[in-house]
Design an enzyme around this catalytic site. Structure first.
Site, PDB file in Angstrom:
ATOM      1  N   GLU A   1       0.818  -1.218   0.000  1.00  0.00           N
ATOM      2  CA  GLU A   1       0.000   0.000   0.000  1.00  0.00           C
ATOM      3  C   GLU A   1       0.851   1.267   0.000  1.00  0.00           C
ATOM      4  O   GLU A   1       0.372   2.346   0.361  1.00  0.00           O
ATOM      5  CB  GLU A   1      -0.967   0.010   1.198  1.00  0.00           C
TER       6      GLU A   1
ATOM      7  N   HIS B   1      -2.876   2.250   8.355  1.00  0.00           N
ATOM      8  CA  HIS B   1      -3.984   1.475   7.776  1.00  0.00           C
ATOM      9  C   HIS B   1      -4.156   0.187   8.563  1.00  0.00           C
ATOM     10  O   HIS B   1      -3.157  -0.441   8.943  1.00  0.00           O
ATOM     11  CB  HIS B   1      -3.666   1.162   6.307  1.00  0.00           C
TER      12      HIS B   1
ATOM     13  N   HIS C   1      -7.433  -3.072   9.828  1.00  0.00           N
ATOM     14  CA  HIS C   1      -8.699  -3.750   9.518  1.00  0.00           C
ATOM     15  C   HIS C   1      -9.537  -3.991  10.784  1.00  0.00           C
ATOM     16  O   HIS C   1      -9.811  -5.141  11.134  1.00  0.00           O
ATOM     17  CB  HIS C   1      -8.414  -5.111   8.871  1.00  0.00           C
TER      18      HIS C   1
ATOM     19  N   GLU D   1     -18.092  11.442  22.224  1.00  0.00           N
ATOM     20  CA  GLU D   1     -16.728  11.822  21.856  1.00  0.00           C
ATOM     21  C   GLU D   1     -16.485  11.853  20.339  1.00  0.00           C
ATOM     22  O   GLU D   1     -15.519  12.458  19.880  1.00  0.00           O
ATOM     23  CB  GLU D   1     -15.720  10.842  22.478  1.00  0.00           C
TER      24      GLU D   1
ATOM     25  N   HIS E   1     -12.994  -3.391   3.543  1.00  0.00           N
ATOM     26  CA  HIS E   1     -11.548  -3.641   3.648  1.00  0.00           C
ATOM     27  C   HIS E   1     -11.006  -3.117   4.976  1.00  0.00           C
ATOM     28  O   HIS E   1     -10.503  -3.889   5.784  1.00  0.00           O
ATOM     29  CB  HIS E   1     -10.810  -3.010   2.461  1.00  0.00           C
TER      30      HIS E   1
HETATM   31  P1  13P Z   1       0.878  -5.429   3.067  1.00  0.00           P
HETATM   32  O1  13P Z   1       1.252  -6.678   3.818  1.00  0.00           O
HETATM   33  O2  13P Z   1       1.468  -5.399   1.675  1.00  0.00           O
HETATM   34  O3  13P Z   1       1.199  -4.199   3.861  1.00  0.00           O
HETATM   35  O4  13P Z   1      -0.699  -5.462   2.834  1.00  0.00           O
HETATM   36  C1  13P Z   1      -1.570  -5.582   3.924  1.00  0.00           C
HETATM   37  C2  13P Z   1      -2.863  -4.905   3.687  1.00  0.00           C
HETATM   38  O5  13P Z   1      -3.551  -4.569   4.631  1.00  0.00           O
HETATM   39  C3  13P Z   1      -3.299  -4.637   2.295  1.00  0.00           C
HETATM   40  O6  13P Z   1      -4.317  -3.676   2.265  1.00  0.00           O
HETATM   41 ZN    ZN Z   2      -5.501  -3.688   4.155  1.00  0.00          ZN
END
Ligand code: 13P
Ligand code: ZN
Length: 271
Positions: free
Chosen positions: A116, A139, A141, A169, A210
């Site tokens: 990313e 980033h 999840h 909040e 995602h």
């Molecule tokens: P990477 O392992 O390449 O960082 O990818 C993980 C991910 O969350 C892809 O969106």
């Molecule tokens: Zn990801």
């Protein structure tokens, strides 16, 4: 020369990664982080003339020439970074051509920076313009944030207003709201450009089905945005399917904005 493994920019990053792993935000290799570093600071630990490898990023970022970042490696597990930083992290500098990343340290087993990288570097460019002190793009999840994008319409007003309504909040922490992208193929320049476009006005961007991007001046700030969104999403699902009888109204949100002097997205309320 000091030992790089004692550098706060390494230890703070790996501690954060362990924490995020334990929270369940980063299963397997899920998630990635990049932090803009200060060259003088890095020079206390590394010889900046010692380029160990060059990596083609696949996109041009002339604005970042000479900038140094610590980044997570592609395919690397957040849970392993604290005990093995050298294989799971890399320190890269964007070379004079704006498209090559020079590896100064890490990714010792021949690894590559996160897939990313386009979204990270393009977002850094945009966030730096919005706030010259911005240093972090993160980033991950988180479960409920991700789940929210299964069930809510993918528009910024609906998602932001829902999250603001879930706990007091929310509007205080992210008065600027939440940017939202439709489902897209990840790891591409296209999603990188789309993320950066959203980052012009938002510090938080959801990738539908995602995950989430957060930005900030330091790791705590970027993480704090993400955990607050996740907390609000938890409230959403804890109360989903139950008769909701008490609400934070638009008028309540205006009162909060006045009390905390918030510069908030007024167009996300129906006054
Ligand atoms: P990477 O392992 O390449 O960082 O990818 C993980 C991910 O969350 C892809 O969106
Ligand atoms: Zn990801």
């Amino acid at each position: 020369m000091k030992d790089i493994l004692t550098a706060p920019f390494v230890t703070e990053m790996t501690r954060m990664m362990s924490n995020m792993y334990r929270l369940g935000y980063d299963e397997r290799n899920g998630g990635n982080i990049s932090v803009l570093l200060d060259a003088d600071d890095v020079a206390k630990y590394l010889n900046l003339d010692d380029v160990q490898d060059t990596i083609h990023t696949g996109f041009e970022a002339p604005e970042l020439v000479g900038r140094i970042f610590i980044v997570t490696g592609s395919g690397k597990y957040f849970k392993n970074a604290e005990t093995d930083p050298e294989n799971n992290l890399g320190i890269i500098r964007i070379a004079g051509d704006g498209t090559t990343a020079e590896l100064l340290w890490g990714l010792a087993d021949g690894g590559r920076p996160t897939s990313e990288l386009p979204a990270h570097l393009m977002s850094h460019i945009v966030r730096m313009k919005a706030d010259p002190q911005n240093r972090v793009i993160m980033h991950c999840h988180p479960d409920r944030t991700l789940a929210l994008t299964h069930v809510l319409p993918l528009d910024e007003k609906t998602i932001t207003r829902t999250l603001w309504g879930m706990m007091t909040e929310s509007i205080v922490v992210f008065p600027d709201g939440v940017g939202v992208l439709p489902w897209m193929v990840c790891g591409t320049n296209e999603i990188g450009r789309a993320t950066a476009e959203k980052m012009k006005q938002y510090r938080i961007v959801l990738w539908a089905i995602h995950g989430i991007y957060g930005s900030g001046r330091d790791l705590d700030e970027a993480f704090g945005l993400i955990e607050t969104v996740e907390k609000a999403a938890i409230q959403y699902f804890l109360t989903a399917g139950l008769p909701r009888v008490n609400f934070i109204t638009d008028e309540n949100l205006v009162d909060l904005a006045k009390a905390f002097k918030l510069d908030y997205r007024k167009d996300f309320l129906d006054l």
